[in-house]
Design an enzyme around this catalytic site. Sequence first.
Site: not given
Ligand code: GUN
Length: 291
Positions: A96, A119, A52
């Site tokens: 995350q 998110d 990211k």
């Molecule tokens: N863990 C698995 N997928 C995601 C996501 O799209 N965002 C975040 N923050 N954590 C995740």
Amino acid sequence: MLVLDGKIASHAIKESLKTQVASIVQSGKRAPHLAAILVGNNGASETYVASKVKNCAEIGFESTLIRLEANVTEAVLLATIEELNNNDLIDGILVQLPLPKHISEQKVIEAINPHKDVDGFHPTSAGKLVQGLPTFIPATPYGIVLMLEHFNITTKGKHAVIIGRSNIVGRPMSILLSSNSPFGNCTVTICHSHTPNLKDICLQGDILVAALGRPEFVTADMVKDGAVVIDVGITRVEDASAKKGFRIKGDVAYNEVALKASAITPVPGGVGLMTIAGLLKNTLQAYLSNE
Ligand code: GUN
């Protein structure tokens, strides 16, 4: 059979974002800024967050990665989020997941200012999505929709079968595909661990979305001829012969399902890349609406 190549689709989206950011910066304004919080050192989460951050740099976004120890208290994590909420130079915040067991994911999700919730996990964002209001769409379902759009796959009138009901993928995916929108108007069935006759239901899917996190769960005998198959799974499976000691497996047995599908996403190189594209688009949206 069409391979829904996430590299191609995400590249096109990132190029468009790059152009938009360049013109923002050229006009004398600051670039969009994403803050990511990573708690502990879960290998998969490390990889996702690094990707990211790297993608932000590639398109000209600023990013800040905040790393906290696995034993950080919930209070410290919540205070860190509050600081980012109050920082006008931060447009988007993501924490995350998963988080260590001693921290409430729900509390953390709800601590993020909905205006910075790139998110799309905050109940405010989820509620708006359900009601068809403009909001941040969770990055993976958003990325899938962008993928369908890129490859001109129409959804109207189709039966979409989704395996998995998580707040991150399955449930928001069902809302999007059933919405009255250019990428919706499907009849949607959500399947989960208590669904009897799963195979029979999957066989009815013109679009089949596998988001349950079980490697190669979907086999050819579960797939309708000509279906569009979207594989959301990214599971690390131990493999001593692989350089890293593991291989990434999707939820779909790709080789056999590809023979039946009209279109299919590969793993890796499919939905995962689109998730990042969705996140980047949300971050730009946050920047533009917070201006
Ligand atoms: N863990 C698995 N997928 C995601 C996501 O799209 N965002 C975040 N923050 N954590 C995740």
